[in-house]
Design a protein around this motif. Structure first.
Motif, PDB file in Angstrom:
ATOM      1  N   LEU A 137       0.831  -1.208   0.000  1.00 59.27           N
ATOM      2  CA  LEU A 137       0.000   0.000   0.000  1.00 59.27           C
ATOM      3  C   LEU A 137       0.864   1.257   0.000  1.00 59.27           C
ATOM      4  O   LEU A 137       0.533   2.255  -0.632  1.00 59.27           O
ATOM      5  CB  LEU A 137      -0.940   0.010   1.209  1.00 59.27           C
ATOM      6  CG  LEU A 137      -2.003  -1.075   1.244  1.00 59.27           C
ATOM      7  CD1 LEU A 137      -2.862  -0.948   2.483  1.00 59.27           C
ATOM      8  CD2 LEU A 137      -2.866  -1.019  -0.002  1.00 59.27           C
ATOM      9  N   ARG A 140       2.581   1.365  -3.585  1.00 62.99           N
ATOM     10  CA  ARG A 140       1.656   1.534  -4.705  1.00 62.99           C
ATOM     11  C   ARG A 140       0.838   2.820  -4.582  1.00 62.99           C
ATOM     12  O   ARG A 140       0.627   3.528  -5.544  1.00 62.99           O
ATOM     13  CB  ARG A 140       0.739   0.305  -4.741  1.00 62.99           C
ATOM     14  CG  ARG A 140      -0.298   0.269  -5.825  1.00 62.99           C
ATOM     15  CD  ARG A 140       0.304  -0.112  -7.172  1.00 62.99           C
ATOM     16  NE  ARG A 140      -0.702  -0.111  -8.226  1.00 62.99           N
ATOM     17  CZ  ARG A 140      -1.210   1.004  -8.747  1.00 62.99           C
ATOM     18  NH1 ARG A 140      -0.805   2.169  -8.306  1.00 62.99           N
ATOM     19  NH2 ARG A 140      -2.119   0.951  -9.701  1.00 62.99           N
ATOM     20  N   PHE A 141       0.350   3.104  -3.345  1.00 65.66           N
ATOM     21  CA  PHE A 141      -0.574   4.227  -3.181  1.00 65.66           C
ATOM     22  C   PHE A 141      -0.019   5.344  -2.294  1.00 65.66           C
ATOM     23  O   PHE A 141      -0.700   6.327  -2.044  1.00 65.66           O
ATOM     24  CB  PHE A 141      -1.902   3.749  -2.570  1.00 65.66           C
ATOM     25  CG  PHE A 141      -2.607   2.712  -3.388  1.00 65.66           C
ATOM     26  CD1 PHE A 141      -3.264   3.069  -4.564  1.00 65.66           C
ATOM     27  CD2 PHE A 141      -2.614   1.390  -2.992  1.00 65.66           C
ATOM     28  CE1 PHE A 141      -3.922   2.108  -5.318  1.00 65.66           C
ATOM     29  CE2 PHE A 141      -3.269   0.434  -3.746  1.00 65.66           C
ATOM     30  CZ  PHE A 141      -3.923   0.789  -4.910  1.00 65.66           C
ATOM     31  N   GLY A 142       1.175   5.163  -1.759  1.00 65.70           N
ATOM     32  CA  GLY A 142       1.733   6.194  -0.891  1.00 65.70           C
ATOM     33  C   GLY A 142       1.036   6.291   0.457  1.00 65.70           C
ATOM     34  O   GLY A 142       0.984   7.356   1.069  1.00 65.70           O
ATOM     35  N   VAL A 143       0.471   5.175   0.939  1.00 68.85           N
ATOM     36  CA  VAL A 143      -0.188   5.189   2.247  1.00 68.85           C
ATOM     37  C   VAL A 143       0.860   4.965   3.328  1.00 68.85           C
ATOM     38  O   VAL A 143       1.605   3.989   3.294  1.00 68.85           O
ATOM     39  CB  VAL A 143      -1.250   4.074   2.340  1.00 68.85           C
ATOM     40  CG1 VAL A 143      -1.966   4.135   3.682  1.00 68.85           C
ATOM     41  CG2 VAL A 143      -2.229   4.185   1.199  1.00 68.85           C
ATOM     42  N   ASP A 144       0.893   5.880   4.295  1.00 63.44           N
ATOM     43  CA  ASP A 144       1.824   5.773   5.410  1.00 63.44           C
ATOM     44  C   ASP A 144       1.602   4.454   6.142  1.00 63.44           C
ATOM     45  O   ASP A 144       0.477   4.118   6.499  1.00 63.44           O
ATOM     46  CB  ASP A 144       1.564   6.956   6.345  1.00 63.44           C
ATOM     47  CG  ASP A 144       2.563   6.995   7.483  1.00 63.44           C
ATOM     48  OD1 ASP A 144       3.713   6.613   7.245  1.00 63.44           O
ATOM     49  OD2 ASP A 144       2.175   7.389   8.586  1.00 63.44           O
ATOM     50  N   VAL A 147      -0.027   3.804  10.311  1.00 63.10           N
ATOM     51  CA  VAL A 147      -1.418   3.572  10.683  1.00 63.10           C
ATOM     52  C   VAL A 147      -1.908   2.229  10.145  1.00 63.10           C
ATOM     53  O   VAL A 147      -2.636   1.501  10.824  1.00 63.10           O
ATOM     54  CB  VAL A 147      -2.315   4.718  10.175  1.00 63.10           C
ATOM     55  CG1 VAL A 147      -3.681   4.608  10.805  1.00 63.10           C
ATOM     56  CG2 VAL A 147      -1.700   6.046  10.494  1.00 63.10           C
ATOM     57  N   THR A 148      -1.482   1.877   8.925  1.00 66.63           N
ATOM     58  CA  THR A 148      -1.991   0.620   8.366  1.00 66.63           C
ATOM     59  C   THR A 148      -1.475  -0.574   9.167  1.00 66.63           C
ATOM     60  O   THR A 148      -2.244  -1.495   9.453  1.00 66.63           O
ATOM     61  CB  THR A 148      -1.605   0.463   6.879  1.00 66.63           C
ATOM     62  OG1 THR A 148      -0.226   0.769   6.724  1.00 66.63           O
ATOM     63  CG2 THR A 148      -2.408   1.375   6.004  1.00 66.63           C
TER      64      THR A 148
END
Lengths: 349, 314
Positions: A137, A140-144, A147-148
């Motif tokens: 994530l 691919r999507f630049g999600v930190d 938190v995930t």
């Protein structure tokens, strides 16, 4: 006041910093112990006795230290590459769950010499796979990933609940939600007879040495550190950041998963929701106390293990709530962060 | 199937949405203020736990409910100050410090709770906020029950959203906070002190987080138990990204999230036994992750978020 980065960090400072941090946290926690109506010196003495006073307490402390070494390593290798893996708790549980599922199913009849190592590998693989999700994530999507990975801990714990109340439920457990037990023959051999300490401790120590070797002597270790320190410069020098991060994630997740696998195969032989009293989160403290150094992790894990086991004895003897253990560990993390600042920076007026 | 849809038409569902959203609104606003000033505050989970306990304990010890809220906000502010002191002037890693604050404040919370309340099988209770029916409006059919019979802190959360939105967008103070999160050097060039602004923002934001926790013990429930925050703080961090760092969207995100949560609770009863209940409980966390995925690409992150500001250093 101004901070100036030190060009050279003296070794004695690197050793003194964690000791100072621990001393400060013990002093501050002493105030809380006094507030609870106990004598801090007596309390810490009881804590030491609780952790080392008998053969049983020594093996218990080392049993508690084992998963902390592995989760501490998991945090250290990830943080060094600036991969913020806060999900070691979840990876621990999927590792444990993989062991419970396979030991009961596919590997049930295999001899220990083959079966047990395969179970350890499976636990590690499960942990690695779990961390690859948030990493994907991020890439691919630049999600930190902070938190995930955190949120996945909650998802995994619910999944564990679902499994041990569903497909993996032990029908012989009088309705308690726990998984079917691992066949006795597949459990890790004891290191000390009549104790819970198994060769899991040796596995954890070997892992620390292996990680130290990889970080100091291999190209991958260098690339991982470069990716953490200066991602742009590393990329310019031809280090593939995504590939390095995938490798780091595999290593970090595998160590946390291995912690779960070792814990199941050492202590209980089955999975419950309280298999980990927060080993994943404590691993972060261990890693920071160690200054992200893999050999230091062993010392950090031992400290946290002593505090946890010792606090139980102290709590029983003096009536101080055993939550004091978590307070000591948390304050040592914060004071270690400050101490690390003073090792890497000089204060000038 | 129709039973599953009928749930959406009950006023009690929508009343529950506002109730479930309240702690998220406070927490998300708090985290949003911190991040707008350039500081990530992962202490939120622990600060909400602390606020829940302090608010409850104050009332349990004889304070009134509003004093409880005030005490929770003050406790939140104090831990915000600790986080700010470590991350702003000292420039420590905001990730690790925030986690340290969470570990510290939640373990201290449990410790103080154990010390002040004797162990018993049933947790002691307080008299919580009662629903406050707004005269006139609360008599409206459907809407009255859904919107205008909430407890006082819920109205406070809605008012806080408007206040934060106005402060950030329309006042010099808000501009200074936003600039501190975008370009602290520019703030200094204006003759302002970015360090003070950041500390102030983190303290104020953390006070709101404390209130969010206190809502749970003084309005939603009437007792404190250690696991009651259950990841709500982390969800708030995700909601800040979902909201693209805008208070209005944060309110919308919190309500949307609460809708799913309230809905899955009721849906569980409809399909009872057919699906493991844990799957429903996973929904909020999975939704948060999905929200991050959807919004992360579009959102414009404050440019100086997580970058420590040191005078004279570029």
């Amino acid at each position: 006041m101004q901070f100036v980065r030190r060009s050279h960090v003296p070794t004695r400072l690197l050793i003194a910093a964690p000791l100072a941090a621990v001393a400060v946290s013990l002093a501050l926690s002493g105030l809380l112990i006094a507030a609870a109506g106990a004598d801090p010196f007596e309390a810490y003495w009881k804590m030491l006795v609780g952790a080392f006073g008998s053969r049983l307490s020594i093996t218990e402390t080392l049993t508690r230290t084992t998963p902390l070494i592995l989760t501490g390593l998991a945090a250290a290798v990830a943080f060094r590459a600036r991969l913020w893996n806060i999900g070691a708790e979840g990876q621990f549980f999927v590792g444990a769950l993989a062991v419970a599922a396979l030991a009961h199913g596919v590997l049930a009849g295999t001899p220990a010499i083959v079966g047990t190592p395969l179970l350890l590998v499976a636990g590690a693989a499960a942990g690695a796979l779990l961390l690859l999700v948030p990493l994907a994530l991020r890439l691919r999507f630049g999600v930190d990933e902070v938190v995930t990975t955190l949120l996945l801990n909650f998802v995994v714990l619910l999944f564990v609940g679902m499994m041990i109340e569903g497909p993996l439920k032990d029908p012989m457990a009088f309705g308690w939600p726990q998984s079917v037990p691992v066949p006795g023959g597949l459990m890790l051999p004891k290191l000390v007879p009549r104790s819970r300490l198994t060769i899991g401790l040796l596995i954890a120590l070997a892992a620390a040495l292996a990680v130290a070797f990889v970080q100091a002597r291999t190209v991958f270790g260098f690339e991982a550190r470069a990716a953490g320190l200066a991602p742009r410069a590393a990329a310019f020098a031809g280090v593939s950041l995504p590939r390095t991060l995938v490798a780091v994630a595999c290593l970090s997740g595998a160590l946390a998963g291995l912690a779960g696998a070792v814990e199941v195969l050492s202590v209980k032989g089955f999975v419950t929701k309280d298999l980990s009293p927060g080993y994943g989160y404590s691993g972060i403290v261990v890693a920071m106390l160690a200054g992200l150094n893999p050999i230091g992790v062993v010392a950090g894990a031992l400290f946290v293990g002593i505090v946890f086991v010792g606090a139980d004895g102290m709590s029983r003897a003096l009536g101080v709530p055993s939550f004091i253990a978590d307070v000591i560990v948390a304050i040592s993390l914060l004071s270690m962060l400050v101490a690390l600042l003073f090792t890497s920076y000089e204060v000038r007026r | 199937m129709t039973a599953a849809l009928d749930i959406l038409l009950t006023a009690s569902l929508w009343a529950a949405v506002l109730r479930i959203a309240t702690p998220l609104i406070f927490g998300t606003l708090g985290a949003l203020i911190c991040e707008r000033s350039g500081v990530l505050n992962l202490g939120i989970e622990g600060i909400m736990t602390l606020g829940a306990m302090v608010g409850w304990l104050t009332v349990y010890q004889g304070g009134d409910l509003w004093t409880g809220l005030l005490a929770a906000a003050a406790a939140g502010a104090a831990f915000g100050l600790l986080h700010a002191a470590l991350t702003v002037p000292l420039g420590l890693s905001q990730h690790v410090t925030g986690l340290g604050i969470t570990l510290f404040s939640s373990s201290l919370t449990y410790f103080v709770f154990r010390l002040s309340v004797p162990v018993s099988s049933t947790p002691p209770t307080i008299e919580p906020f009662r629903p406050l029916a707004i005269p006139g409006l609360s008599d409206l059919p459907f809407l009255g029950e859904a919107l205008f019979q909430q407890t006082a802190p819920t109205y406070l959360a809605l008012a806080a959203t408007a206040a934060v939105a106005w402060l950030l967008a329309r006042t010099p103070l808000g501009l200074a906070v936003r600039m501190a999160g975008e370009n602290p050097h520019a703030v200094e060039a204006q003759g302002l002190d970015p360090i003070r602004i950041r500390i102030g923002a983190v303290v104020a934001g953390s006070a709101l987080m404390g209130l969010g926790g206190a809502f749970l013990t003084t309005a939603a429930f009437n007792s404190f138990f250690p696991t009651m925050i259950q990841g709500r703080g982390w969800v708030c961090i995700a909601l800040v990204v979902f909201s693209s760092w805008k208070p209005g969207k944060a309110l919308f995100g919190a309500l949307l999230f609460a809708l799913f949560d309230a809905y899955q609770l009721r849906l569980q009863h409809v399909v009872e036994g057919a699906v493991p209940y844990q799957l429903f409980l996973m929904v909020p966390y999975v939704l948060s992750i999905l929200a991050l995925v959807v919004m992360s690409r579009r959102a414009r992150v404050p440019q100086a978020l997580m970058q420590p500001y040191r005078r004279g250093e570029r």
